[in-house]
Design a protein around this motif. Structure first.
Motif, mmCIF file in Angstrom:
data_model
loop_
_atom_site.group_PDB
_atom_site.id
_atom_site.type_symbol
_atom_site.label_atom_id
_atom_site.label_comp_id
_atom_site.label_asym_id
_atom_site.label_seq_id
_atom_site.Cartn_x
_atom_site.Cartn_y
_atom_site.Cartn_z
ATOM 1 N N LEU A 1 4.638 11.751 1.204
ATOM 2 C CA LEU A 1 4.604 10.297 1.356
ATOM 3 C C LEU A 1 6.003 9.723 1.503
ATOM 4 O O LEU A 1 6.973 10.223 0.905
ATOM 5 N N LYS A 2 6.072 8.666 2.318
ATOM 6 C CA LYS A 2 7.323 7.988 2.603
ATOM 7 C C LYS A 2 7.225 6.530 2.171
ATOM 8 O O LYS A 2 6.109 5.979 2.107
ATOM 9 N N PRO A 3 8.347 5.874 1.914
ATOM 10 C CA PRO A 3 8.289 4.449 1.552
ATOM 11 C C PRO A 3 7.542 3.611 2.592
ATOM 12 O O PRO A 3 6.860 2.638 2.228
ATOM 13 N N GLU A 4 7.637 3.981 3.849
ATOM 14 C CA GLU A 4 6.947 3.204 4.888
ATOM 15 C C GLU A 4 5.435 3.391 4.876
ATOM 16 O O GLU A 4 4.725 2.716 5.626
ATOM 17 N N ASP A 5 4.933 4.275 4.041
ATOM 18 C CA ASP A 5 3.483 4.405 3.854
ATOM 19 C C ASP A 5 2.944 3.388 2.851
ATOM 20 O O ASP A 5 1.720 3.295 2.660
ATOM 21 N N THR A 6 3.832 2.650 2.221
ATOM 22 C CA THR A 6 3.414 1.642 1.254
ATOM 23 C C THR A 6 2.556 0.583 1.920
ATOM 24 O O THR A 6 2.961 -0.015 2.929
ATOM 25 N N THR B 1 -7.178 -0.439 -1.718
ATOM 26 C CA THR B 1 -6.478 0.159 -2.859
ATOM 27 C C THR B 1 -4.992 0.231 -2.513
ATOM 28 O O THR B 1 -4.616 0.625 -1.409
ATOM 29 N N GLN B 2 -4.163 -0.158 -3.463
ATOM 30 C CA GLN B 2 -2.723 -0.247 -3.219
ATOM 31 C C GLN B 2 -2.084 1.137 -3.338
ATOM 32 O O GLN B 2 -2.313 1.861 -4.322
ATOM 33 N N VAL B 3 -1.271 1.474 -2.347
ATOM 34 C CA VAL B 3 -0.435 2.676 -2.395
ATOM 35 C C VAL B 3 1.017 2.226 -2.290
ATOM 36 O O VAL B 3 1.391 1.547 -1.337
ATOM 37 N N THR B 4 1.813 2.591 -3.286
ATOM 38 C CA THR B 4 3.225 2.236 -3.300
ATOM 39 C C THR B 4 4.051 3.508 -3.408
ATOM 40 O O THR B 4 3.852 4.301 -4.343
ATOM 41 N N ALA C 1 0.431 -3.325 5.486
ATOM 42 C CA ALA C 1 1.660 -3.546 4.731
ATOM 43 C C ALA C 1 1.970 -5.033 4.729
ATOM 44 O O ALA C 1 1.525 -5.775 5.616
ATOM 45 N N PRO C 2 2.745 -5.505 3.754
ATOM 46 C CA PRO C 2 3.085 -6.936 3.689
ATOM 47 C C PRO C 2 3.726 -7.411 4.988
ATOM 48 O O PRO C 2 4.661 -6.782 5.501
ATOM 49 N N GLY C 3 3.198 -8.506 5.520
ATOM 50 C CA GLY C 3 3.750 -9.086 6.730
ATOM 51 C C GLY C 3 3.392 -8.371 8.014
ATOM 52 O O GLY C 3 3.901 -8.728 9.081
#
Length: 115
Positions: A85-90, A109-112, A40-42
């Protein structure tokens, strides 16, 4: 050498599902460990799930009961079925293989997960 190509990422609403696929360039029957990481970013890249040979699986606590890793030796492909899926799985999800004491990675591969 092992080349790994992921597919199946995308944008999904919370509670939705996605299935990631990872096609390997050689027979996966001979690969010691196959797995999925995410970043995840950061944040640091983290192991999500792995499947050994024979089919022993491991999941991090945050995905247990929601994600399932599997392999199809005939198609040289490993899958990650992601449900609820949850937002924190992004994150960017990476396929991983350990073969002959070397580590190999897919391109990601990006998952959002967002409403």
């Amino acid at each position: 050498q092992v080349q790994l190509v992921e597919s199946g990422g995308g944008l999904v609403q919370p509670g939705g599902s996605l299935r990631l696929s990872c096609a390997a360039s050689r027979t996966i029957f001979s690969i010691n460990v196959l797995g999925w990481f995410r970043q995840a970013p950061g944040k640091q890249r983290e192991l999500v799930a792995r499947i050994l040979s024979p089919d022993f699986t491991y999941y991090i606590d945050s995905v247990k009961g929601r994600f399932t890793i599997s392999r199809d030796n005939a198609k040289n492909t490993v899958y990650l079925q992601m449900n609820s899926l949850k937002p924190e799985d992004t994150a960017v999800y990476y396929c991983y293989a350990r073969y002959n004491y070397n580590d190999y990675w897919g391109q990601g591969t990006q998952v959002t997960v967002s409403s």
